[in-house]
Design an enzyme around this catalytic site. Structure first.
Site, short mmCIF file in Angstrom:
data_model
loop_
_atom_site.label_atom_id
_atom_site.label_comp_id
_atom_site.label_asym_id
_atom_site.label_seq_id
_atom_site.Cartn_x
_atom_site.Cartn_y
_atom_site.Cartn_z
N THR A 203 -3.09 5.07 -2.94
CA THR A 203 -3.66 4.39 -4.33
C THR A 203 -4.91 3.84 -3.98
O THR A 203 -5.88 4.65 -2.42
CB THR A 203 -2.88 2.87 -4.41
OG1 THR A 203 -3.80 2.32 -4.64
CG2 THR A 203 -2.64 2.02 -2.69
N ASP A 204 -5.80 3.60 -4.55
CA ASP A 204 -7.61 3.56 -4.48
C ASP A 204 -7.65 2.60 -3.78
O ASP A 204 -8.97 2.44 -3.50
CB ASP A 204 -8.18 3.99 -5.72
CG ASP A 204 -7.63 2.59 -6.65
OD1 ASP A 204 -7.38 1.63 -6.87
OD2 ASP A 204 -8.30 2.55 -7.93
N GLU A 205 -6.93 1.61 -3.62
CA GLU A 205 -7.27 0.15 -3.30
C GLU A 205 -6.81 0.30 -1.34
O GLU A 205 -7.79 -0.22 -0.69
CB GLU A 205 -5.81 -0.30 -3.09
CG GLU A 205 -5.73 -1.09 -4.80
CD GLU A 205 -4.48 -1.91 -5.03
OE1 GLU A 205 -5.20 -3.28 -4.22
OE2 GLU A 205 -4.55 -2.15 -5.81
N TYR B 98 -0.74 -4.74 1.38
CA TYR B 98 -0.04 -3.46 0.61
C TYR B 98 -1.12 -2.89 1.39
O TYR B 98 -0.81 -1.71 1.11
CB TYR B 98 -0.37 -4.42 -0.82
CG TYR B 98 -0.22 -2.54 -1.75
CD1 TYR B 98 1.26 -2.18 -1.67
CD2 TYR B 98 -1.41 -3.07 -2.45
CE1 TYR B 98 0.78 -1.06 -2.53
CE2 TYR B 98 -1.29 -1.52 -3.42
CZ TYR B 98 -0.49 -0.95 -3.12
OH TYR B 98 -0.30 -0.21 -4.18
N LYS C 254 -0.43 0.93 2.96
CA LYS C 254 -0.51 2.27 1.86
C LYS C 254 -1.21 2.87 3.10
O LYS C 254 -1.54 4.46 3.21
CB LYS C 254 -1.07 1.95 0.61
CG LYS C 254 0.44 1.48 0.42
CD LYS C 254 1.06 2.36 -0.35
CE LYS C 254 1.45 4.12 -0.79
NZ LYS C 254 2.57 4.58 -0.85
#
Length: 367
Positions: A146-148, A172, A176
Site C-alpha cells: 500500500t501507499d500508506e 496497519y 505493511k
C-alpha cells in the site's frame, strides 16, 4: 464469463487472500483474460467473501483452499502439492480503524504471515533449482502492499515515488511496511525472485462495506448518517480495482525481479469531495430516497478525526507506465459511476455481508 482457454503458456498462480476485495478482482481477471490456473488460499476472516468469486467459481482453472498463511506446515504442503510458478501475496489485515482498536492481528497476519510465506517460498524455490532449473528461473514472488507505508504528503505537488522513505502512521501501515522490508531482505540476502507493488486507495465492485465509498453508498440508501472524519479535506488518490488487478498481473508476469512499482489512478480527491460526488450520483441513479431524506447530501455528518490520520496520499505511477506500459482505463468519474451502479444492482451481495450470512459459506478444500 468470457474465459480465456489458451493453455499453451499456462502457469499456476498461488494467490493468498484471494477472497478479499483486491484479491478477488485479481483472480477474476486472471481467469477472464489469461490461460493460467489459479489456486486461492484464504483464511476467510470477516473480509474474505467467497461470493465475490461467484463469476468464476465454475472455472476448471480455479481452485479454492481454506488456509492460514501463518501455518508453516500447511503452506509447505501446499507449495509441494501445487508447484506454483507465481505467488501473488495479497493476504493482509487492511483496515486502519481496526488496526487502532486491535493491532495484534495486523502483526500476526501482515508480519508473521509474510515471513512464513517467504520462508516457505524460499525453501520451495531452493529445492526447485535442483530439480527443474528452468521453472526455478521463472518463479516469482509478488508482494502487494500500500501507499500508506510512505506516511503523509503535506504539500500539494509532491508524489510518492518508489524511492520515497517509509514513514508509516498507523499500526496497519507499520505492519505493511514491515512486510515490505522482509520481502526486500529475502530478495537481497537469499536472491529470492521477488517484486513489490504499492498502490493507492482502491474502489469498485465487491468492496467490503466498512470502507469509505461502499459505506457512503449503503448508508445513503438506508437514510443513515454519512460519517466524514475531521474536516473531510484529507486527500487520497483513487484507483479502480479492475485497473489495479490488470497492473498486478502485468507486474507478476513482466516486472523485473527486485523492483518496486507504484500503482495509482491519477485521481486525487478529498474525502468530502468523494462523499458529495456519491450523493450526486445517487440523486441521479437512485432518486427514490428513504423516508425523511430530501437530499442525500443532507446525511453528511462530520465526526472526530481518527488518531494519526494522514492528510494526503498521491502516487507517481510513471515507472510502471514507462517500463511496463500500464495505465488506468477508468477515470474517477467513470469508475465511481460503475461502482455506484454495481452496488445498486447487487443488493443480494451486500445484504448478505451486512447481515453476516456470507460467512456461512466456506467453499472448497481445506489446505
Amino acid at each position: 464469463m468470457n474465459e480465456s482457454t489458451d493453455t499453451t503458456s499456462a502457469k499456476t498462480f498461488l494467490v493468498t487472500g484471494g477472497a478479499g476485495f483486491i484479491g478477488s478482482a485479481v483472480i477474476r481477471e486472471l481467469i477472464r483474460a489469461t490461460p493460467h490456473r489459479v489456486v486461492n488460499v484464504d483464511k476467510l476472516t470477516y473480509a474474505g467473501n467467497p461470493e465475490s468469486l461467484a463469476p468464476i467459481d465454475d472455472s476448471e482453472r480455479y481452485e479454492f483452499r481454506l488456509g492460514d498463511i501463518c501455518d508453516a506446515k500447511v503452506m509447505a504442503r501446499l507449495f509441494r502439492e501445487l508447484a506454483p510458478d507465481v505467488v501473488m501475496h495479497l493476504a493482509a489485515e487492511s483496515h486502519v480503524d481496526r488496526s487502532i482498536d486491535g493491532p495484534a492481528a495486523f502483526i500476526e497476519t501482515n508480519v508473521v504471515g509474510t515471513y512464513t510465506l517467504l520462508e516457505t517460498a524460499r525453501q520451495y524455490w531452493k529445492e526447485l533449482k535442483g530439480r527443474d532449473p528452468d521453472k526455478a528461473a521463472a518463479f516469482r514472488f509478488h508482494h502487494i502492499s500500500t501507499d500508506e507505508v510512505y506516511g503523509d504528503l503535506h504539500g500539494v505537488d509532491d508524489l510518492f515515488t518508489e524511492c520515497t522513505p517509509y514513514a508509516p502512521s498507523s499500526p496497519y501501515s507499520a505492519s505493511k511496511a514491515s512486510s515490505d522490508h522482509l520481502v526486500r531482505a529475502w530478495q537481497r540476502t537469499f536472491d529470492l525472485p521477488t517484486l513489490v507493488t504499492n498502490c493507492s486507495n482502491n474502489y469498485g465492485p465487491y468492496h467490503f462495506p466498512e470502507k469509505l465509498i461502499p459505506l457512503t453508498i449503503l448508508n445513503a440508501l438506508a437514510g443513515r448518517p454519512l460519517p466524514v472524519y475531521g474536516d473531510g479535506l484529507q486527500v487520497r488518490d483513487w484507483l479502480y480495482v479492475e485497473d489495479h488487478a490488470r497492473a498486478l498481473i502485468q507486474v507478476a508476469t513482466e516486472g523485473a525481479v527486485g523492483e518496486t512499482y507504484n500503482i495509482g489512478g491519477h485521481n486525487e480527491k478529498t474525502n468530502i469531495e468523494v462523499v458529495r460526488t456519491i450523493c450526486a450520483l445517487l440523486e441521479e441513479l437512485a432518486p427514490t430516497k428513504p423516508a425523511g431524506v430530501a437530499h442525500y447530501a443532507d446525511l453528511i455528518t462530520f465526526v472526530s478525526d481518527r488518531p494519526g490520520h494522514d492528510q494526503r496520499y498521491a502516487i507517481d505511477a510513471s515507472k510502471i507506465q514507462r517500463e511496463l506500459g500500464w495505465q488506468p482505463r477508468e477515470t474517477f468519474d467513470s469508475g465511481l459511476r460503475k461502482t455506484v451502479r454495481w452496488f445498486l444492482d447487487n443488493e443480494i451481495w451486500w445484504r448478505r455481508v451486512q447481515n453476516g450470512s456470507y460467512q456461512g459459506e466456506r467453499l472448497g478444500e481445506t489446505a
